[in-house]
Design an enzyme around this catalytic site. Structure first.
Site, mmCIF file in Angstrom:
data_model
loop_
_atom_site.group_PDB
_atom_site.id
_atom_site.type_symbol
_atom_site.label_atom_id
_atom_site.label_comp_id
_atom_site.label_asym_id
_atom_site.label_seq_id
_atom_site.Cartn_x
_atom_site.Cartn_y
_atom_site.Cartn_z
ATOM 1 N N CYS A 22 0.824 -1.213 0.000
ATOM 2 C CA CYS A 22 0.000 0.000 0.000
ATOM 3 C C CYS A 22 0.859 1.264 0.000
ATOM 4 O O CYS A 22 1.563 1.557 0.975
ATOM 5 C CB CYS A 22 -0.921 0.000 1.218
ATOM 6 S SG CYS A 22 -1.969 1.474 1.322
ATOM 7 N N GLY A 66 -6.684 4.702 1.984
ATOM 8 C CA GLY A 66 -7.527 3.936 2.867
ATOM 9 C C GLY A 66 -8.697 3.229 2.171
ATOM 10 O O GLY A 66 -8.682 2.940 1.014
ATOM 11 N N SER A 122 -10.728 -3.397 -6.276
ATOM 12 C CA SER A 122 -9.344 -3.882 -6.279
ATOM 13 C C SER A 122 -9.315 -5.409 -6.246
ATOM 14 O O SER A 122 -9.782 -6.020 -5.284
ATOM 15 C CB SER A 122 -8.576 -3.316 -5.079
ATOM 16 O OG SER A 122 -8.457 -1.911 -5.187
ATOM 17 N N ARG A 134 -2.789 -9.200 -0.206
ATOM 18 C CA ARG A 134 -4.017 -8.493 0.171
ATOM 19 C C ARG A 134 -4.720 -9.263 1.285
ATOM 20 O O ARG A 134 -5.656 -10.033 1.060
ATOM 21 C CB ARG A 134 -4.930 -8.298 -1.042
ATOM 22 C CG ARG A 134 -4.283 -7.445 -2.143
ATOM 23 C CD ARG A 134 -5.262 -7.134 -3.259
ATOM 24 N NE ARG A 134 -6.390 -6.334 -2.797
ATOM 25 C CZ ARG A 134 -6.372 -5.008 -2.615
ATOM 26 N NH1 ARG A 134 -5.249 -4.324 -2.869
ATOM 27 N NH2 ARG A 134 -7.437 -4.369 -2.207
ATOM 28 N N ASP A 276 -2.412 12.104 -5.466
ATOM 29 C CA ASP A 276 -2.514 11.043 -4.467
ATOM 30 C C ASP A 276 -1.147 10.499 -4.066
ATOM 31 O O ASP A 276 -0.973 10.002 -2.958
ATOM 32 C CB ASP A 276 -3.362 9.904 -5.052
ATOM 33 C CG ASP A 276 -3.973 9.026 -3.987
ATOM 34 O OD1 ASP A 276 -4.114 9.500 -2.838
ATOM 35 O OD2 ASP A 276 -4.328 7.881 -4.285
ATOM 36 N N CYS A 349 11.678 2.744 -17.732
ATOM 37 C CA CYS A 349 12.094 3.080 -19.095
ATOM 38 C C CYS A 349 12.352 1.809 -19.920
ATOM 39 O O CYS A 349 11.884 1.674 -21.052
ATOM 40 C CB CYS A 349 13.347 3.950 -19.048
ATOM 41 S SG CYS A 349 14.074 4.312 -20.663
#
Length: 374
Positions: A22, A66, A122, A134, A276, A349
């Site tokens: 996260c 969150g 998600s 997760r 963000d 790249c």
């Protein structure tokens, strides 16, 4: 004034899951106040009022975290009431919300469908890749819980897409993930390259190497291209945007513009940040409890945050793929661990050179109308 995009974090960085990678949990650890709790209704009212006073024509109000559903369904009902009260200029307002799906039930899904919220759910592919990183707050797996959320959204008629983090586990499994998404009926897909913590490189097995990301992009494109030729392709924004660039269109994603866009990220206390990925103390532009949107936008311009994102190095600008790659996300070009002469070069790249070297001819073919239309 172009349409504005405002993203609210009504639960700050609070979450009912503990995803290993996260990026926002990492940002929280690097600012003076870790989280700002839940957004008060008073702050919500000030945000809505100031946004609708400033917006012209249309605006998007999005929610992220969150986990934004922790704010509770009544919070969003109050949002809609406040919009009706303060939208005296008849601005067209659209809503989006990104969620892990953990708290969703039939009531939530019915609300999203009725009020036309676009939901980003998600999901990290198959069970093995999803559950690797997760976990819920107790450390338990969440994959089947997430699939149930997808079924509830679908049954309710809510619009949703799946957002998959491309990391050390998901990248090499993309062919299995793509087939799984086909079986599950996930027609709208978005893939996001995993971020390492600020100032660190390849922390743990979830980190995404340039080589792995390049191979991922090629594999995913090949699968998508085969389906495109049959008229059965899912919507994958990254590829759609590359085709659009070749047609002279402006891509939706700031990552694919190679330039930061005009947006406002609003933390739970009303403080505003330009992106963000930059919700850090030094980037704070003010607070919508005290400042109007015009003042916030003026401070953004004075900060030169957007202008400074045009920081591609000479090798990047001279690359034969720059016209379509455009250098990627600013965050990927500002890696504190790189040598100073490499600042301004995207850490992926090599990935993009691999991808465009293999797939640009097919992208050109699509843009030229040889393949099936998008």
């Amino acid at each position: 004034m172009p349409p504005i995009h405002v993203m609210l974090k009504p639960a700050s960085g609070l979450c009912n899951m503990r995803c290993s990678y996260c990026f926002y949990a990492d940002e929280m650890e690097k600012r003076s106040r870790k989280d700002y709790g839940f957004m008060s209704l008073g702050t919500l009212e000030n945000v809505v009022r100031r946004v609708l006073e400033f917006a012209e024509g249309s605006c998007t109000i999005a929610f992220q975290g969150g986990e934004p559903t922790l704010a509770g369904l009544d919070f969003y009902r109050e949002l809609l009431r406040l919009e009706k009260e303060y939208n005296v200029r008849k601005v067209s307002v659209s809503h989006a919300l990104q969620t892990n799906g953990y708290a969703l039930d039939q009531e939530w899904c019915a609300f999203f469908a009725k009020e036309r919220f676009l939901i980003g759910l998600s999901v990290d592919g198959i069970k093995a890749t999803h559950d690797a990183y997760r976990k819920d707050a107790a450390g338990a797996d969440t994959y089947f819980h997430t699939l149930e959320a997808a079924k509830m959204l679908d049954r309710a008629g809510a619009d949703f897409n799946v957002l998959t983090v491309v990391n050390g586990k998901t990248a090499p499994k993309i062919r299995r993930i793509y087939e799984q998404y086909r079986k599950l009926g996930f027609r709208w897909q978005q893939y996001i390259a995993c971020l390492d913590p600020l100032g660190e490189r390849q922390r743990g097995e979830y980190s995404l190497t340039p080589e792995a990301y390049g191979e991922f992009l090629i594999d995913l494109f090949e699968l998508w291209y085969l389906d495109l030729q049959k008229g059965e392709q899912p919507y994958i924004r990254q590829f759609e945007n590359y085709v659009g660039i070749l047609l002279g269109r402006q891509p939706e994603s700031c990552e694919q513009r190679g330039l930061c866009s005009l947006q406002s990220i609003v933390e739970a206390d009303g403080s505003v940040y330009p992106c963000d990925f930059y919700c850090l103390d030094e980037y704070c532009l003010g607070n919508l409890n005290d400042d109007d949107m015009g003042t916030i936008i003026d401070r953004l311009r004075e900060s030169r945050f957007i202008q400074d994102s045009v920081n591609h190095d000479e090798e990047c600008r001279n690359c034969s793929y720059f016209f379509v790659c455009r250098g990627g996300c600013r965050r990927h070009r500002e890696t504190e661990w790189e040598a100073s002469e490499e600042r301004g070069r995207n850490r992926f790249c090599k990935s993009y050179k691999m991808f465009f070297g293999a797939c640009l001819p097919a992208l050109r073919e699509i843009a030229g109308g040889v393949a099936a239309p998008l």
